[in-house]
Design a protein around this motif. Structure first.
Motif, short mmCIF file in Angstrom:
data_model
loop_
_atom_site.label_atom_id
_atom_site.label_comp_id
_atom_site.label_asym_id
_atom_site.label_seq_id
_atom_site.Cartn_x
_atom_site.Cartn_y
_atom_site.Cartn_z
N PHE A 73 0.80 -1.10 -0.03
CA PHE A 73 0.03 -0.01 0.04
C PHE A 73 0.74 1.18 0.00
CE2 PHE A 73 0.59 -0.98 4.50
CZ PHE A 73 0.97 0.12 5.08
N LYS A 74 2.17 1.01 0.31
CA LYS A 74 3.17 2.26 0.30
C LYS A 74 3.68 2.75 -1.13
CE LYS A 74 4.47 3.27 4.94
NZ LYS A 74 5.36 3.52 5.93
N ARG A 75 3.34 1.88 -2.03
CA ARG A 75 3.91 1.74 -3.16
C ARG A 75 2.88 2.44 -4.45
NH1 ARG A 75 7.31 -3.64 -4.27
NH2 ARG A 75 8.00 -3.84 -1.87
N PRO A 76 3.30 3.31 -5.57
CA PRO A 76 2.27 3.80 -6.28
C PRO A 76 2.03 2.99 -7.50
CG PRO A 76 4.50 4.54 -6.90
CD PRO A 76 4.71 3.50 -5.45
N VAL A 77 1.82 1.42 -7.09
CA VAL A 77 1.71 0.49 -7.88
C VAL A 77 0.24 -0.07 -7.58
CG1 VAL A 77 2.59 -1.88 -8.35
CG2 VAL A 77 4.02 0.03 -7.98
N ASN A 78 -0.55 -0.63 -8.59
CA ASN A 78 -1.58 -1.33 -8.34
C ASN A 78 -1.67 -2.57 -9.11
OD1 ASN A 78 -3.78 -1.68 -6.81
ND2 ASN A 78 -5.01 -0.21 -7.84
N THR A 79 -2.37 -3.71 -8.80
CA THR A 79 -2.49 -4.90 -9.56
C THR A 79 -3.77 -5.10 -9.91
OG1 THR A 79 -0.60 -5.56 -8.05
CG2 THR A 79 -1.76 -7.28 -9.55
N MET A 80 -4.00 -5.83 -11.47
CA MET A 80 -5.15 -6.38 -11.76
C MET A 80 -4.69 -7.90 -11.91
SD MET A 80 -7.43 -6.08 -15.02
CE MET A 80 -7.42 -7.75 -15.71
N PHE A 81 -5.75 -8.37 -11.15
CA PHE A 81 -5.50 -9.93 -10.96
C PHE A 81 -6.16 -10.68 -12.09
CE2 PHE A 81 -5.01 -7.89 -6.83
CZ PHE A 81 -3.82 -8.81 -6.38
N GLN A 82 -5.77 -12.00 -12.30
CA GLN A 82 -6.11 -12.95 -13.23
C GLN A 82 -7.63 -13.12 -13.27
OE1 GLN A 82 -3.79 -16.24 -13.57
NE2 GLN A 82 -4.52 -16.89 -15.51
N SER A 83 -8.03 -13.34 -12.00
CA SER A 83 -9.43 -13.76 -11.66
C SER A 83 -10.27 -12.59 -11.48
CB SER A 83 -9.43 -14.40 -10.16
OG SER A 83 -8.70 -13.76 -9.12
N TYR A 84 -9.76 -11.32 -11.54
CA TYR A 84 -10.67 -10.17 -11.58
C TYR A 84 -10.74 -9.80 -10.07
CZ TYR A 84 -11.78 -11.45 -16.34
OH TYR A 84 -11.91 -12.00 -17.54
N ALA A 85 -11.00 -10.81 -9.18
CA ALA A 85 -11.18 -10.74 -7.69
C ALA A 85 -12.06 -9.53 -7.47
CB ALA A 85 -10.04 -10.35 -7.13
N LEU A 86 -13.26 -9.50 -8.23
CA LEU A 86 -14.51 -8.50 -7.96
C LEU A 86 -15.40 -8.86 -6.67
CD1 LEU A 86 -15.55 -7.69 -11.66
CD2 LEU A 86 -14.05 -6.04 -10.23
N PHE A 87 -15.97 -8.29 -6.09
CA PHE A 87 -16.86 -8.35 -4.93
C PHE A 87 -18.15 -8.77 -5.29
CE2 PHE A 87 -13.82 -5.48 -2.86
CZ PHE A 87 -12.96 -6.48 -2.14
N PRO A 88 -18.67 -10.23 -5.25
CA PRO A 88 -19.94 -10.38 -5.86
C PRO A 88 -20.99 -9.68 -5.39
CG PRO A 88 -18.95 -12.31 -4.60
CD PRO A 88 -18.03 -11.21 -4.70
N HIS A 89 -20.76 -9.24 -3.92
CA HIS A 89 -22.07 -8.70 -3.12
C HIS A 89 -22.23 -7.26 -3.47
CE1 HIS A 89 -18.41 -8.70 -0.66
NE2 HIS A 89 -19.01 -7.65 0.03
#
Ligand code: ADP
Ligand code: MG
Length: 330
Positions: A73-89
């Motif tokens: 969280f201290k890095r100016p870096v973000n990841t998009m994961f293969q599984s999307y990891a979206l919250f279904p609810h």
């Protein structure tokens, strides 16, 4: 901008070397791709850049500063994961807002930013939808919007398109390229698909067995591969012992399959080898001709359209221009 400086990673009491002395630099605004077969260490390297793993050796430099041991969280870096990891609810807006709430953005700023990134991925009408009601391609766009929302400097993408069918994958490739251009961010993408890497990347790092074998533009990697592995992994190459065509013994030359022409009469002054045809495969736009030359060395040619007057078992001359062969250095 981002420096991978002799980075190594070992797992399990040092028994497994996932990454061995990786060294290269990634520039601002670059679409950079880590390409290699499954298990070669791509995800490990991406997770080290993200901060989910720490390197066993070496440093991760951001503008010259070592961030290799800072939390994600201290890095100016973000990841998009293969599984999307979206919250279904949660609906689309809530999914995208979630990360910004964690970062304590103000509600008004969050609302504005969510609208902005939904515009960016061309999904403004979907804000109130549940992600479970959406197609794979739509979920992909939402996952991208969510990853872009906190304005990272570097977006990491681990096999982002591998779950999509071929047609959608091609469409999303253009979409990724457009997003990278419009946002002027640095994208670091992992893929095992060489065509995807060639189509999207400014530069590619080709990896195998934990090692970075070559870093270069798609054109460099394609035309001037350093090793047999790189020549063979990118595009379709023939690897012919140089001795077979009267060149330095012990070395190997690579020639792209589409650079070879096949005829039943001896060729002219161009370089050629004689070979027995073992298979003819019609592929629509072109035909793949496979054959064996002296010493049982396989050779393949990809020629335009259908082929007539040639059958399996025929003896043919496989010829190419001197300019299309490349002597490998290793
Ligand atoms: P890729 O993404 O190129 O398929 P990975 O980076 O996932 O490859 O894995 C590289 C190697 O490191 C593999 O041999 C894998 O089994 C090993 N590896 C990855 N993560 C771990 C872990 N947490 N513990 C032990 N071995 C791991
Ligand atoms: Mg992986």
């Amino acid at each position: 901008m981002l420096g991978i400086d002799h980075v190594g990673k070992r797992f399990g009491d040092g028994q497994i070397t996932a990454l061995d002395d990786a060294k290269f630099e990634i520039s601002d605004n670059e679409f950079f791709t880590l390409l290699g077969p499954s298990g070669c260490g791509k995800t490990t390297l991406l997770r080290i850049i993200a901060g989910f793993e720490h390197p066993t050796e070496g440093r991760v430099l951001l503008d010259g500063r070592d961030i290799g041991h800072e939390p994600p969280f201290k890095r100016p870096v973000n990841t998009m994961f293969q599984s999307y990891a979206l919250f279904p609810h949660l609906n689309v807006r809530q999914n995208i807002a979630y990360g910004l709430e964690m970062l304590r953005w103000k509600p008004a700023d969050i609302r504005r930013r969510v609208d902005e990134v939904l515009d960016l991925v061309q999904m403004p009408a979907f804000a109130d939808r549940r992600t479970t009601q959406m197609s794979g391609g739509q979920q992909q766009r939402i996952a991208l919007a969510r990853a872009l929302a906190p304005r990272p400097r570097v977006l990491l993408l681990d096999e982002p398109l591998s779950a999509l069918d071929l047609k959608l994958r091609k469409a999303m490739q253009s979409e990724l390229k457009r997003l990278q251009r419009e946002t002027s961010l640095t994208f670091v993408m992992v893929t095992h698909d060489q065509e995807e890497a060639l189509a999207l990347s400014d530069r590619i790092a080709v990896m195998n067995k934990g090692k970075v074998l070559q870093v270069g533009t798609p054109e460099e990697i394609y035309a001037r591969p350093k090793t047999c592995f790189v020549a063979d992994f990118i595009g379709e190459a023939n690897l012919i012992p140089a001795g077979l065509v009267g060149l330095a013994g012990g070395k190997t030359i690579s020639i792209r399959t589409e650079q070879i022409s096949v005829r039943t009469r001896p060729a002219d002054e161009r370089r050629s080898v004689e070979a027995i045809v073992t298979a003819l495969t019609f592929l629509g736009a072109d035909t793949l001709i496979e054959a064996r030359c002296a010493g049982d060395v396989p050779i393949k040619a990809r020629v335009r359209g259908a082929v007539s007057g040639l059958s399996v078992g025929d003896r043919a001359d496989f010829a190419w221009d001197h300019s299309s062969e490349w002597l490998l250095s290793e």
